[in-house]
Scaffold this active site. Structure first.
Site, mmCIF file in Angstrom:
data_model
loop_
_atom_site.group_PDB
_atom_site.id
_atom_site.type_symbol
_atom_site.label_atom_id
_atom_site.label_comp_id
_atom_site.label_asym_id
_atom_site.label_seq_id
_atom_site.Cartn_x
_atom_site.Cartn_y
_atom_site.Cartn_z
ATOM 1 N N TYR A 158 -2.283 1.186 0.244
ATOM 2 C CA TYR A 158 -3.711 1.115 0.548
ATOM 3 C C TYR A 158 -4.077 1.845 1.833
ATOM 4 O O TYR A 158 -5.243 1.880 2.211
ATOM 5 C CB TYR A 158 -4.143 -0.349 0.681
ATOM 6 C CG TYR A 158 -4.310 -1.030 -0.645
ATOM 7 C CD1 TYR A 158 -3.214 -1.301 -1.446
ATOM 8 C CD2 TYR A 158 -5.567 -1.394 -1.108
ATOM 9 C CE1 TYR A 158 -3.360 -1.929 -2.669
ATOM 10 C CE2 TYR A 158 -5.721 -2.016 -2.328
ATOM 11 C CZ TYR A 158 -4.613 -2.283 -3.104
ATOM 12 O OH TYR A 158 -4.775 -2.900 -4.316
ATOM 13 N N LYS A 188 10.295 -4.623 -3.489
ATOM 14 C CA LYS A 188 10.999 -3.758 -4.442
ATOM 15 C C LYS A 188 12.030 -2.962 -3.638
ATOM 16 O O LYS A 188 12.098 -1.727 -3.686
ATOM 17 C CB LYS A 188 9.974 -2.849 -5.142
ATOM 18 C CG LYS A 188 10.529 -2.000 -6.272
ATOM 19 C CD LYS A 188 10.685 -2.754 -7.580
ATOM 20 C CE LYS A 188 11.340 -1.865 -8.627
ATOM 21 N NZ LYS A 188 11.733 -2.592 -9.832
ATOM 22 N N ASP A 225 -2.035 -7.637 -4.503
ATOM 23 C CA ASP A 225 -3.224 -7.373 -5.310
ATOM 24 C C ASP A 225 -2.946 -7.713 -6.769
ATOM 25 O O ASP A 225 -3.688 -8.460 -7.420
ATOM 26 C CB ASP A 225 -3.586 -5.889 -5.154
ATOM 27 C CG ASP A 225 -4.880 -5.529 -5.852
ATOM 28 O OD1 ASP A 225 -5.671 -6.449 -6.133
ATOM 29 O OD2 ASP A 225 -5.103 -4.333 -6.107
ATOM 30 N N ASP A 274 -3.977 -11.462 -9.110
ATOM 31 C CA ASP A 274 -4.754 -11.507 -10.355
ATOM 32 C C ASP A 274 -3.949 -12.251 -11.424
ATOM 33 O O ASP A 274 -4.498 -13.011 -12.219
ATOM 34 C CB ASP A 274 -5.082 -10.094 -10.857
ATOM 35 C CG ASP A 274 -6.451 -9.605 -10.355
ATOM 36 O OD1 ASP A 274 -6.786 -9.909 -9.193
ATOM 37 O OD2 ASP A 274 -7.168 -8.923 -11.118
ATOM 38 N N ASP A 330 9.198 -7.131 -10.032
ATOM 39 C CA ASP A 330 9.134 -7.164 -11.500
ATOM 40 C C ASP A 330 9.685 -8.482 -12.039
ATOM 41 O O ASP A 330 9.132 -9.090 -12.956
ATOM 42 C CB ASP A 330 9.845 -5.955 -12.125
ATOM 43 C CG ASP A 330 11.120 -5.555 -11.403
ATOM 44 O OD1 ASP A 330 11.284 -5.920 -10.226
ATOM 45 O OD2 ASP A 330 11.965 -4.879 -12.013
#
Ligand code: NAI
Length: 332
Positions: free
Chosen positions: A124, A171, A228, A232, A204
């Site tokens: 971002y 990750k 982010d 959700d 993941d």
């Protein structure tokens, strides 16, 4: 004396849910005065600025902002005003609590997860370039300073709220230097909190485990993009975006907003669910020390959700925003 706050009405469903929330705050006796501003594309077309100077000045004075969603053009046009606000005021800690409500039926029960999303860097940072016409670069930025403060906030929250575990999401198997640093800092800081269990997981794997065993997760801390996406996902576990509030905190400034966007598909239809913004407003009241008022509103919402007769279509009801708002007010 009333406390003044700044309010951005946003666009799409923004104005509808803002009106609903301000009416409930007033009915609950929150003792707030509002400095209300239109922001976004319509404001730009009318007055030449996406966010008027007076709106920034108001926030710099009140230091508390209740913000409705703002539409961001995809792939072109102006950069996200949400990202700009977070960076301009260094609102580095994005806190997103997802808690099951017995009255909202989902395939999952007893979810109680709080995501701490770093809010100012990672992909971002907006450092993008077209290297040639077929090659684009986007730079992921992770710094010690920004990682340390969000990770420490997550542990402090866990201590203050009697939580048991903080999970670091990354990750680092692929991004060994950037996410590797985030993970290393997590374990450095975890040593100051021996009473809190700490572990780390690859993003993941987390996505899979969240929909298999969401009850295994407690407080979670992660860089911006994973936060982010996964927040959700956690909203889906508890009944959807209409139920996920957030606070964006930095040194001296605080911004409260629903996690969802401007929902152009339902804008103007009178069916938007204002609960996520309302719960964000409750987080704001708690931030301002107005605990009783926040608790009163939370109880009223719980009653309306439990009765189930005045809930909005996104959570299985048939009521509109207006009926829901009136129902919450009637319970206060
Ligand atoms: P969205 O969150 O606006 O909508 C996704 C789906 O959830 C839609 O089907 C929508 O109808 C539903 N939904 C969202 N909030 C709801 C509510 N309160 N009540 C009932 N249903 C609700 O995501 P989308 O469509 O990807 O984004 C729309 C715009 O919002 C984009 O321009 C995006 O950039 C912007 N956006 C702004 C944010 C902000 O201002 N903080 C955050 C996320 C997106």
């Amino acid at each position: 004396m009333s406390d003044r706050i700044t309010v951005f009405k946003g666009d799409g469903i923004g104005p509808e849910i803002t009106d609903a929330v301000l009416r409930i705050l007033d009915a609950a006796g929150a003792g707030l005065e509002y400095e209300i501003f239109n922001v976004g594309e319509a404001e730009y077309e009318a007055n030449g600025a996406l966010i008027p100077d007076e709106a920034f000045e108001s926030f710099e004075k009140t230091r508390v902002l209740l913000k409705s969603p703002i539409t961001t053009p995809v792939g072109k046009g102006f950069r996200s005003l949400n990202v700009m606000m977070r960076k301009k005021y260094d609102l580095y800690a994005n806190i997103r609590p997802a808690k099951s409500n017995a009255a909202v039926k989902t395939p999952f029960e007893n979810v109680d997860i709080v995501i701490f999303r770093e809010n100012t860097e990672d992909l971002y940072a907006g450092v993008e370039e077209l290297v040639d016409k077929d090659t684009a670069h986007s730079i992921k930025i992770i710094t010690r300073k920004c990682s340390e403060r969000i990770i420490r906030d997550a542990f402090e929250y866990a201590v203050q709220h009697g939580r048991k575990k903080v999970t670091c999401v990354h990750k680092a198997n692929i991004m060994k230097i950037s996410d590797g640093m985030f993970r290393d800092i997590f374990y450095e800081i975890s040593k100051d909190y021996p009473q809190i269990e700490s572990d780390d997981k690859i993003v993941d794997n987390v996505a899979m485990q969240l929909v298999m065993h969401p009850q295994k997760f407690d407080v979670m801390v992660m860089p911006n993009l994973y936060g982010d996406v996964l927040s959700d996902l956690t909203s889906g576990l508890i009944g959807g975006l209409g139920l996920l509030p957030s606070s964006n905190l930095g040194s001296g400034y605080a911004m409260f907003e629903a996690v969802h966007g401007s929902a152009p598909d339902i804008a103007g239809k009178g069916i938007a669910n204002p609960t996520a913004l309302l719960w964000s407003a409750c987080m704001m009241l708690e931030h301002m020390g107005k605990m009783d008022c926040a608790a009163r509103i939370r109880r009223a919402v719980d009653q309306v959700l439990n009765e189930g007769t005045a809930t909005t279509p996104d959570i299985g009801g048939t009521a509109g925003t207006e009926d829901y708002t009136a129902a919450v007010i009637s319970k206060l």
